[in-house]
Design a protein around this motif. Structure first.
Motif, short mmCIF file in Angstrom:
data_model
loop_
_atom_site.label_atom_id
_atom_site.label_comp_id
_atom_site.label_asym_id
_atom_site.label_seq_id
_atom_site.Cartn_x
_atom_site.Cartn_y
_atom_site.Cartn_z
N SER A 72 0.83 -1.21 0.00
CA SER A 72 0.00 0.00 0.00
C SER A 72 0.86 1.26 0.00
CB SER A 72 -0.93 0.00 1.21
OG SER A 72 -0.18 -0.05 2.42
N ARG B 231 2.50 5.43 -3.12
CA ARG B 231 1.30 4.96 -2.43
C ARG B 231 0.40 4.29 -3.45
NH1 ARG B 231 -3.88 7.65 -0.51
NH2 ARG B 231 -4.63 6.19 1.05
N VAL C 64 -3.42 2.44 -4.03
CA VAL C 64 -4.77 2.23 -3.50
C VAL C 64 -5.54 1.36 -4.49
CG1 VAL C 64 -6.92 3.36 -2.77
CG2 VAL C 64 -4.73 4.51 -2.43
N GLY C 65 -6.33 0.41 -3.97
CA GLY C 65 -7.19 -0.37 -4.84
C GLY C 65 -6.49 -1.55 -5.48
N ASP D 196 -6.90 12.34 0.43
CA ASP D 196 -7.76 11.17 0.22
C ASP D 196 -8.30 11.11 -1.21
OD1 ASP D 196 -9.62 13.22 0.23
OD2 ASP D 196 -10.80 12.43 1.90
N ASP E 45 -7.99 7.63 -2.79
CA ASP E 45 -8.94 6.67 -2.23
C ASP E 45 -10.34 6.86 -2.83
OD1 ASP E 45 -7.32 5.68 0.50
OD2 ASP E 45 -6.90 7.74 -0.10
N LYS E 46 -10.75 8.12 -2.92
CA LYS E 46 -12.07 8.41 -3.47
C LYS E 46 -12.12 8.12 -4.96
CE LYS E 46 -13.40 11.81 0.02
NZ LYS E 46 -13.79 13.22 0.31
N ALA F 70 -12.47 4.40 -5.38
CA ALA F 70 -13.83 3.97 -5.06
C ALA F 70 -14.82 4.33 -6.17
CB ALA F 70 -14.27 4.60 -3.74
#
Length: 273
Positions: free
Chosen positions: A6, A20, A22-23, A47, A50-51, A54
């Motif tokens: 991560s 970094r 994410v996912g 963030d 991350d958003k 998503a």
């Protein structure tokens, strides 16, 4: 290569590059590669990765270029062509190191310019599109004036203290960027020719109150590009729409990503090829 964690570091040449992730991994789903601004880092995206993951079902990979975040400091002074070097020498190594298979480049400010140089200089079939947030294709008077002002804020105000949260060597990060842009020779910097060689759709996101660039940047892209160019001007936002108008910017970027990947039968919340 071993599976991406991560967060961690990649060895790129003689540098340790902070990242970094994410996912889903690049071998599972398309990947969005985030390229930060001239004073940014992997962490300064907050963030947003991350958003974005998503909202799209993609993996999102952000890294700090040399001189930024927790990456190896850069050798100063930076050359006038530092963005070309990042785009054509470093970025290909980063993409290969993470096992990038397909996806989009999403860049902010300097990062947007680097993405455009890469897409115009490397015909990489893995790149499905570009999302450019507050890009620079030429140097404008407003850019130079604002960059000169921020040097005063850094040396006489609290900007250095605020930036030190994001950079292990804050002077290396700041002066590497600031001195290059304020070099008189940099006024001739112009990457508009690269745009003519981009062969994938482009979305440009621009804050209406950006003090580092004007709508001229969008006009240049629309004039030079043979590929589709969508432009979104966000009211009330300045040079960093993803932080100043996060919900609107997230929707614009994720809608573009989903539309582009849908054309390729990919993405869309886990419906990856």
């Amino acid at each position: 290569m071993s599976a991406l964690q991560s967060s961690g570091h990649l060895t790129i040449g003689s540098s340790q590059i902070e990242y970094r992730m994410v996912g889903p991994a690049p071998d599972v789903a398309p990947t969005l590669v985030l390229l930060h601004e001239g004073l940014g880092s992997a962490g300064l995206w907050g963030d947003f990765p991350d958003k974005l993951a998503a909202a799209t079902g993609t993996g999102v990979f952000a890294y700090s270029r040399s001189g930024y975040g927790a990456s190896t400091p850069a050798t100063l002074p930076r050359s006038i062509d530092y963005m070309h070097r990042e785009a054509l020498d470093v970025l290909p190594q980063v993409l290969d190191a993470v096992g990038f298979r397909r996806g989009l480049l999403i860049g902010h400010s300097d990062g947007a310019s680097i993405a455009a140089i890469y897409a115009g200089g490397v015909q990489d079939h893995r790149i499905r599109g570009l999302c450019l947030i507050a890009p620079h294709f030429v140097v404008e008077d407003i850019s130079v004036a604002s960059i000169a002002k921020i040097k005063i804020d850094y040396e006489q105000g609290d900007l250095k203290q605020r930036l030190a949260r994001w950079h292990s060597d804050v002077d290396n990060a700041f002066y590497g960027w600031n001195n290059a842009w304020l070099d008189p020779a940099f006024r001739a910097w112009d990457i508009s020719e690269s745009l003519a060689y981009v062969r994938v759709p482009i979305a440009i996101v621009q804050g209406a109150d950006d003090h580092y660039g004007t709508l001229r940047q969008i006009a240049i892209a629309e004039e030079e590009c043979y590929c589709p160019v969508d432009a979104e001007i966000i009211p009330g936002a300045g040079h960093s729409p993803q932080r100043e108008a996060p919900e609107v910017t997230l929707k614009v970027v994720s809608d573009f990503v989903n539309r582009i990947l849908r054309v390729h039968g990919e993405g869309e919340l886990g419906r990856a090829a």
